[in-house]
Enzyme design. Structure first.
Site, mmCIF file in Angstrom:
data_model
loop_
_atom_site.group_PDB
_atom_site.id
_atom_site.type_symbol
_atom_site.label_atom_id
_atom_site.label_comp_id
_atom_site.label_asym_id
_atom_site.label_seq_id
_atom_site.Cartn_x
_atom_site.Cartn_y
_atom_site.Cartn_z
ATOM 1 N N SER A 2 0.808 -1.222 0.000
ATOM 2 C CA SER A 2 0.000 0.000 0.000
ATOM 3 C C SER A 2 0.837 1.266 0.000
ATOM 4 O O SER A 2 0.509 2.236 -0.686
ATOM 5 C CB SER A 2 -0.952 -0.005 1.197
ATOM 6 O OG SER A 2 -1.862 -1.071 1.093
ATOM 7 N N HIS A 23 7.376 -4.151 5.173
ATOM 8 C CA HIS A 23 7.689 -3.192 6.237
ATOM 9 C C HIS A 23 9.168 -3.229 6.607
ATOM 10 O O HIS A 23 9.684 -2.285 7.211
ATOM 11 C CB HIS A 23 6.867 -3.493 7.488
ATOM 12 C CG HIS A 23 5.410 -3.218 7.320
ATOM 13 N ND1 HIS A 23 4.844 -2.005 7.642
ATOM 14 C CD2 HIS A 23 4.399 -3.989 6.837
ATOM 15 C CE1 HIS A 23 3.544 -2.051 7.378
ATOM 16 N NE2 HIS A 23 3.259 -3.234 6.881
ATOM 17 N N ARG A 42 1.685 -12.119 7.989
ATOM 18 C CA ARG A 42 0.682 -11.312 7.271
ATOM 19 C C ARG A 42 1.172 -11.035 5.858
ATOM 20 O O ARG A 42 0.424 -11.167 4.895
ATOM 21 C CB ARG A 42 0.450 -10.013 8.041
ATOM 22 C CG ARG A 42 -0.702 -9.160 7.576
ATOM 23 C CD ARG A 42 -0.833 -7.974 8.519
ATOM 24 N NE ARG A 42 -1.775 -6.986 8.044
ATOM 25 C CZ ARG A 42 -3.041 -6.894 8.434
ATOM 26 N NH1 ARG A 42 -3.520 -7.767 9.298
ATOM 27 N NH2 ARG A 42 -3.830 -5.940 7.971
ATOM 28 N N ASP A 43 2.426 -10.641 5.738
ATOM 29 C CA ASP A 43 3.060 -10.500 4.428
ATOM 30 C C ASP A 43 3.870 -11.748 4.100
ATOM 31 O O ASP A 43 4.617 -11.783 3.114
ATOM 32 C CB ASP A 43 3.957 -9.264 4.405
ATOM 33 C CG ASP A 43 3.167 -7.990 4.653
ATOM 34 O OD1 ASP A 43 2.079 -7.851 4.066
ATOM 35 O OD2 ASP A 43 3.625 -7.140 5.443
ATOM 36 N N ARG A 50 9.212 1.021 6.568
ATOM 37 C CA ARG A 50 7.895 1.596 6.246
ATOM 38 C C ARG A 50 7.328 2.292 7.476
ATOM 39 O O ARG A 50 7.396 1.777 8.586
ATOM 40 C CB ARG A 50 6.954 0.500 5.756
ATOM 41 C CG ARG A 50 5.549 1.010 5.501
ATOM 42 C CD ARG A 50 4.760 0.026 4.683
ATOM 43 N NE ARG A 50 3.326 0.166 4.925
ATOM 44 C CZ ARG A 50 2.390 -0.500 4.275
ATOM 45 N NH1 ARG A 50 2.749 -1.351 3.331
ATOM 46 N NH2 ARG A 50 1.122 -0.338 4.562
ATOM 47 N N HIS A 101 -5.969 -9.996 4.423
ATOM 48 C CA HIS A 101 -4.876 -10.338 5.342
ATOM 49 C C HIS A 101 -5.301 -11.325 6.423
ATOM 50 O O HIS A 101 -4.454 -11.943 7.059
ATOM 51 C CB HIS A 101 -4.334 -9.075 6.001
ATOM 52 C CG HIS A 101 -3.346 -8.330 5.169
ATOM 53 N ND1 HIS A 101 -2.222 -8.919 4.620
ATOM 54 C CD2 HIS A 101 -3.292 -7.022 4.798
ATOM 55 C CE1 HIS A 101 -1.534 -8.010 3.951
ATOM 56 N NE2 HIS A 101 -2.164 -6.859 4.035
ATOM 57 N N HIS A 157 -2.410 -2.858 -5.180
ATOM 58 C CA HIS A 157 -1.728 -4.156 -5.244
ATOM 59 C C HIS A 157 -2.778 -5.238 -5.092
ATOM 60 O O HIS A 157 -3.937 -4.965 -4.778
ATOM 61 C CB HIS A 157 -0.670 -4.291 -4.140
ATOM 62 C CG HIS A 157 -1.231 -4.105 -2.761
ATOM 63 N ND1 HIS A 157 -1.948 -5.080 -2.112
ATOM 64 C CD2 HIS A 157 -1.217 -3.046 -1.918
ATOM 65 C CE1 HIS A 157 -2.337 -4.636 -0.932
ATOM 66 N NE2 HIS A 157 -1.917 -3.399 -0.793
#
Length: 514
Positions: free
Chosen positions: A64, A125, A155-156, A263, A407, A445
């Site tokens: 994002s 991040h 999460r990512d 980030r 997520h 994204h």
């Protein structure tokens, strides 16, 4: 008398990618009659929001922050992930004066070097390669006490994937002969961005006092115990890791604390709790006098040395609209408010002249699969009201649902999230038609189009590298192939009949027909 505006709206559907495979594809399975109709009736295409096209390494999924910076600036902006990695590869990282000073200051004070950040290969991040370089650098410069406070991802990255990272860093410290993992906690607590101070306070106590809900002698043991409690990486409860003598690490006067997230949005709250003298989010038992350094700039009002200063982006879309005397509105829920303001404006906190902002509070639920529509109805109420006021030349809105619910890994909830957004788009398009306005619909994204990891069978909670939609609801036109996010701002200015600044290296991808 004020002249009525014919607004151009940009709707950013966060986490809304295109994937042909219908398997575990929440967007495909959602009932989206509005978007289906718009795609059938108006020019549309797919554009890129990942990898080299947004200034990330080849193949790296978009996110994002990156997406909104590229959209708002109208150019490919090389991201901090790429920048820091390049500095490490070329040896500049070890010579960074800010990092060198904070390590040396701790050594001179007989203090410890604490390193905290999201221990993850996700690259959204942070990146664990950056954290490893920092640990190596601290030991190389002579630090005898090096403590890593590991925030876990899930999460990512896949929901249960942190074991390899923790094991690697355990081996790394053994090889270095100094340092250890001092604490483990899920990003749900340490990286909140929605003012859930009860979460952040648990991370603060863990880092500053070594106080956790649990205590273990080994980080991998802490993780496995969390899994047995049915906590995925993101939600691992505060766990202190003791040394051979059973002692925990605490943050003391004279110590240095280096925050390795690059980030900003999810780094701000924990940072403010550590450094702000007037902080009032929760009661702090201790406030040690430390040297605190951030890897990058998190906010203009965070007064801490930063290892990598931000590059100044001039003539972004927001600044250009200001210079043209145009009015603009930025609107989203709390979760994505920073993206349509701070990030969209190229890292500038203050609004431009003529720029209004509306933030709709995101619902106070533990995870957004519990309320997949989030507060999209209230957001749309305010958005429609703003459009019908004929006050704004440009309206920029982010709907967070696809990303925030994506997520969670909950397929059924993600389907409901997409359906809620589709209904909202119908209301917005109808409001624009009343005032003879136009609309661009896109995404920053992908996410919700892939809800299961095909290789592991786990829930797929991360972003994707899929192309994203681009729809023009307006005049008769065609859309060029090969578009990317950085083309959106030049396209918007061209649709408004305005010149595109030289700094915007993106191109207009809409050809209006006579």
């Amino acid at each position: 008398m004020t002249t009525a505006k014919r607004p151009l709206a940009l709707l950013i559907l966060d986490g809304w990618g295109y994937r042909e495979n219908p398997h575990n594809n929440a967007i495909f399975h959602a009932r989206t009659p509005v978007l289906d109709k718009l795609n059938a009736q108006f020019p549309n295409s797919l554009i890129s929001g990942s990898g080299l096209d947004v200034g990330l390494p080849d193949g790296q999924m978009g996110n994002s922050e990156v997406g909104h910076i590229n959209i708002g600036s109208g150019r490919v902006v090389y991201q901090e992930l790429t920048r820091v990695s390049k500095a490490i590869e070329e040896g500049e990282f070890e010579e960074n004066t800010v990092l060198c000073k904070t390590i040396d200051d701790a050594i001179k004070a007989n203090g410890a070097v604490h390193i905290m950040g999201l221990l993850s290969p996700g690259g959204v991040h942070s990146h664990e390669e950056h954290i490893e370089a920092m640990c190596r650098m601290a030991v190389k410069r002579g630090a005898k006490q090096v403590y890593l406070h590991a925030f876990l991802d899930g999460r990512d990255t896949p929901p249960r994937s942190a074991k390899g990272s923790l094991a690697h860093f355990g081996d790394l410290f053994t090889t270095l002969g100094q340092g250890r993992i001092a604490s483990v906690i899920g990003r749900y607590y340490a990286m909140d961005r929605d003012n859930r101070w009860d979460r952040v306070s648990q991370a603060y106590e863990l880092i500053t006092q070594g106080k956790g809900k649990f205590s273990y002698s080994n980080a991998v043991d802490a993780l496995e115990a969390a899994y047995s409690r049915d906590e995925n990486d993101e939600f691992v409860a505060a766990s202190s890791i003791t040394d051979a003598q059973g002692q925990t690490a605490s943050l003391n006067d004279g110590d240095s604390l280096i925050f390795m997230n690059f980030r900003a949005d999810r780094a701000r709250q924990i940072t403010r709790s550590v450094i702000n003298a007037d902080f009032d989010g929760f009661e702090r038992a201790v406030t040690p006098k430390i040297n605190f350094v951030t890897l990058t700039e998190y906010a203009a009002d965070i007064s801490a040395p930063k290892a990598f200063s931000s590059s100044d982006l001039v003539n972004t879309l927001g600044e250009t609209l200001q210079n043209l005397g145009k009015t603009q509105l930025r609107i989203s829920e709390t979760e994505k408010y920073a993206h349509v303001t701070f990030f969209f404006n190229g890292g500038k906190e203050d609004p431009f002249k003529g720029e209004d902002r509306i933030m709709i509070p995101s619902p106070k639920v533990a995870t957004y699969d519990l309320q997949p529509e989030m507060n999209s109805t209230e957001l749309t109420d305010k958005l429609v009201e703003a459009i019908e006021s004929a006050k704004y030349d440009v309206v920029i809105c982010n709907y967070p649902n696809g990303d925030m619910v994506g997520h969670t890994g909950n397929f059924d909830a993600a389907v409901k999230a997409c359906e809620a957004v589709d209904a909202c788009i119908g209301r917005v398009v109808a409001a624009l038609a009343k005032v003879n306005g136009e609309c661009l619909i896109t995404a920053d994204h992908g996410n919700a189009e892939q809800m299961t990891d095909e290789s592991t069978g786990q829930a797929h909670t991360a972003h994707t590298s899929e192309l994203v939609p681009f729809i023009y609801v307006g005049r008769d036109a065609s859309i060029k192939d090969g578009g990317r996010l950085s083309d959106i701002a030049p396209t918007m200015l061209s649709l408004m009949g305005q010149p595109v600044p030289a700094e915007m290296t993106g191109r207009c991808i809409i050809d209006l027909k006579e």
